[in-house]
Design a protein around this motif. Structure first.
Motif, short mmCIF file in Angstrom:
data_model
loop_
_atom_site.label_atom_id
_atom_site.label_comp_id
_atom_site.label_asym_id
_atom_site.label_seq_id
_atom_site.Cartn_x
_atom_site.Cartn_y
_atom_site.Cartn_z
N ASP A 37 89.18 4.08 -23.93
CA ASP A 37 87.80 4.55 -23.86
C ASP A 37 87.75 6.08 -23.75
O ASP A 37 86.94 6.73 -24.42
N VAL A 38 88.61 6.64 -22.92
CA VAL A 38 88.65 8.10 -22.75
C VAL A 38 89.13 8.76 -24.03
O VAL A 38 88.56 9.76 -24.48
N ASN A 39 90.20 8.23 -24.63
CA ASN A 39 90.77 8.84 -25.83
C ASN A 39 89.78 8.90 -26.98
O ASN A 39 89.88 9.78 -27.85
N ALA A 40 88.79 8.00 -26.99
CA ALA A 40 87.77 8.04 -28.04
C ALA A 40 86.92 9.31 -27.93
O ALA A 40 86.30 9.72 -28.90
N GLN A 41 86.91 9.94 -26.75
CA GLN A 41 86.14 11.16 -26.51
C GLN A 41 86.98 12.44 -26.68
O GLN A 41 86.45 13.54 -26.53
N LEU A 42 88.27 12.29 -26.93
CA LEU A 42 89.19 13.43 -26.96
C LEU A 42 89.60 13.78 -28.38
O LEU A 42 89.53 12.92 -29.25
N PRO A 43 90.03 15.02 -28.62
CA PRO A 43 90.26 16.09 -27.66
C PRO A 43 88.95 16.69 -27.15
O PRO A 43 87.93 16.64 -27.83
N ALA A 48 87.77 27.57 -21.22
CA ALA A 48 88.31 28.49 -22.23
C ALA A 48 89.83 28.36 -22.38
O ALA A 48 90.37 28.65 -23.44
N ALA A 49 90.51 27.87 -21.35
CA ALA A 49 91.97 27.84 -21.38
C ALA A 49 92.57 26.44 -21.51
O ALA A 49 93.78 26.31 -21.66
N THR A 50 91.75 25.39 -21.46
CA THR A 50 92.31 24.04 -21.36
C THR A 50 91.66 23.06 -22.32
O THR A 50 90.44 22.90 -22.32
N THR A 51 92.48 22.38 -23.11
CA THR A 51 92.03 21.29 -23.97
C THR A 51 92.71 20.01 -23.52
O THR A 51 93.94 19.95 -23.43
N TRP A 52 91.91 19.01 -23.20
CA TRP A 52 92.42 17.69 -22.80
C TRP A 52 92.65 16.92 -24.09
O TRP A 52 91.72 16.71 -24.87
N THR A 53 93.90 16.48 -24.34
CA THR A 53 94.22 15.87 -25.63
C THR A 53 94.33 14.35 -25.61
O THR A 53 93.99 13.72 -26.60
N ASN A 54 94.85 13.77 -24.55
CA ASN A 54 94.94 12.31 -24.51
C ASN A 54 95.32 11.79 -23.14
O ASN A 54 95.68 12.56 -22.24
#
Length: 133
Positions: A37-43, A48-54
């Motif tokens: 469910d979360v991964n469907a919203q990612l990345p 400014a410094a952080t991207t959540w990828t999976n």
């Protein structure tokens, strides 16, 4: 066939002994559903410094590890493990241990955050366990 039977029984017996308890399977199934469910919203760009990828779930010890992966867009000089631990870890433990919803999750699994450079190279990982609270 009868000569192979003891070998097959040993293999099956070994698999059964090494299979996680039913509770771990249930925790893995629940974690995998949540991760999906979360991964469907990612990345997702968090700041400014952080991207959540999976998020992935893996078996670990007697339980489950929820592994959160991030790309850090810091100046190259700051992308080293000690800097990440010094700037992130204390706040992360505090959040997971004091927020009631996150603490409830932490009571059922360990949490690991994994950090990568923009080129995909590994920086470090940090793991939080319930006994840290």
């Amino acid at each position: 066939m009868t000569q192979r039977l003891p070998t097959l029984l040993l293999i099956v017996f070994g698999i059964i002994i090494h299979m996680p308890a039913n509770a771990q399977w249930e925790a893995m199934a629940e974690c995998n559903k949540s991760a999906s469910d979360v991964n469907a919203q990612l990345p997702m760009q968090l700041d400014a410094a952080t991207t959540w990828t999976n998020v992935i779930c893996t078996p670990g010890g007697e339980g489950v590890i929820a592994r959160y992966s991030y790309i850090l867009h810091f100046p190259t000089a700051n992308l080293y493990p000690r800097y990440i631990k010094d700037t992130v870890f204390t706040g992360m433990v505090n959040t997971w241990c004091t927020d009631p919803a996150q603490r409830a999750m932490l009571d059922h699994m360990d949490v690991e955050t994994v950090y990568f450079r923009p080129d995909g190279s590994f920086i470090t990982s940090l793991r939080i366990t319930p006994d840290m609270c």
